[in-house]
Design an enzyme around this catalytic site. Structure first.
Site, PDB file in Angstrom:
ATOM      1  N   MET A   1       0.280  -1.480   0.142  1.00 35.49           N
ATOM      2  CA  MET A   1       0.294   0.159   0.535  1.00 35.49           C
ATOM      3  C   MET A   1       0.591   1.611  -0.196  1.00 35.49           C
ATOM      4  SD  MET A   1      -3.379  -0.383  -0.163  1.00 35.49           S
ATOM      5  CE  MET A   1      -3.518   1.256  -0.014  1.00 35.49           C
ATOM      6  N   TYR A   2       1.612   1.310   0.154  1.00 36.47           N
ATOM      7  CA  TYR A   2       3.066   2.646   0.328  1.00 36.47           C
ATOM      8  C   TYR A   2       3.141   2.120  -0.708  1.00 36.47           C
ATOM      9  CZ  TYR A   2       7.344   5.032   0.721  1.00 36.47           C
ATOM     10  OH  TYR A   2       8.296   6.047   0.760  1.00 36.47           O
ATOM     11  N   SER A   3       3.293   1.558  -1.374  1.00 33.57           N
ATOM     12  CA  SER A   3       3.893   1.786  -3.375  1.00 33.57           C
ATOM     13  C   SER A   3       2.321   2.491  -3.896  1.00 33.57           C
ATOM     14  CB  SER A   3       3.826   0.688  -3.872  1.00 33.57           C
ATOM     15  OG  SER A   3       4.138   0.744  -5.653  1.00 33.57           O
TER      16      SER A   3
ATOM     17  N   SER B   1      -0.057   4.046  -2.585  1.00 29.67           N
ATOM     18  CA  SER B   1       0.253   6.042  -1.805  1.00 29.67           C
ATOM     19  C   SER B   1       1.078   6.927  -2.788  1.00 29.67           C
ATOM     20  CB  SER B   1       0.528   6.051  -0.378  1.00 29.67           C
ATOM     21  OG  SER B   1       1.882   5.771  -0.062  1.00 29.67           O
TER      22      SER B   1
END
Length: 239
Positions: free
Chosen positions: A153-155, A157
């Site tokens: 999920m960082y990717s 974002s």
């Protein structure tokens, strides 16, 4: 349009008390800028800025970058203190270091707010002042936003931030405002303190200062020139 006076350009950096943000603040001061540093913890900001030795050339303001009133007040204080605002660096961000299979959606929500909504709110708050000065926006993304990491999920974002940078560029084209995405690869920074291992993964990495050099370089482009995307990896990083 205002010019950058002899007393230095004015730049606001979010999340500026540690890591890439702190290194960027130091290099901006070294380059003659006057700098506003924001973060959520006033005591941490004060401790950081007090050791810079920059006197009244640095302003520390506790602000929530996801809240328009809060970051808007920081922008207003910057203009009131320094007379204008030339540049903003949307640096604040973090990772939950998980994926779609094992992550906590409540943690994703906070990360998406900080990593995506925060830079958008900063642009909205700062755009009138930046338009007046013919200034620049730098968004600190990640190679994770250029090449996706499976289920991360960082990717997600940082992919959204990559899109936001281009979306902003298209919006301000013709206004004199420049927009740059700086997307670093692996950096040995406090970013990893929240990782389950607490350490930087094996492999090549950069220092926060090396990424900060790219940010300052983007801001230092001559009038009429903007570099829209800078991807900076340590030599030897594959993805």
């Amino acid at each position: 349009m205002n010019s950058e006076h002899d007393n230095g350009a004015v730049t606001l950096v979010t999340g500026g008390a540690s890591g890439i943000g702190a290194a960027t603040v130091q290099r901006l001061l070294d380059a003659g800028h006057r700098v506003t540093v924001t973060g959520r913890d006033q005591a941490k900001l004060d401790a950081f800025t007090s050791q810079l030795g920059a006197g009244d050339r640095v302003l520390a303001i506790a602000a929530d970058t996801t809240d328009l009133a809060s970051i808007g007040a920081a922008v207003e204080a910057t203009v009131k203190t320094f007379g204008r605002l030339d540049h903003v660096v949307a640096n604040a961000g973090f990772s939950t270091h998980d994926n779609l299979a094992d992550g906590d959606p409540d943690h994703w929500r906070e990360m998406l707010l900080v990593n995506v909504l925060g830079p958008a709110v900063l642009v909205k708050a700062a755009l009138p002042a930046l338009t007046a000065s013919g200034g620049r926006v730098v968004m600190v993304g990640s190679t994770a936003g250029i090449k996706n990491t499976p289920g991360n999920m960082y990717s997600v974002s940082k992919s959204a931030l990559t899109s936001l940078a281009e979306n902003t560029r298209v919006l301000v084209t013709g206004s004199g405002v420049g927009v740059t995405l700086v997307a670093p690869g692996r950096v040995d920074s406090p970013f990893w303190s929240s990782h389950p291992t607490g350490v930087v993964p094996d492999g090549p990495s950069m220092t926060p200062g090396q990424v900060a050099e790219a940010v300052v370089w983007a801001l230092a482009q001559p009038a009429g020139v903007e570099v829209n995307q800078v991807v900076v990896r340590p030599t030897g990083q594959l993805h």
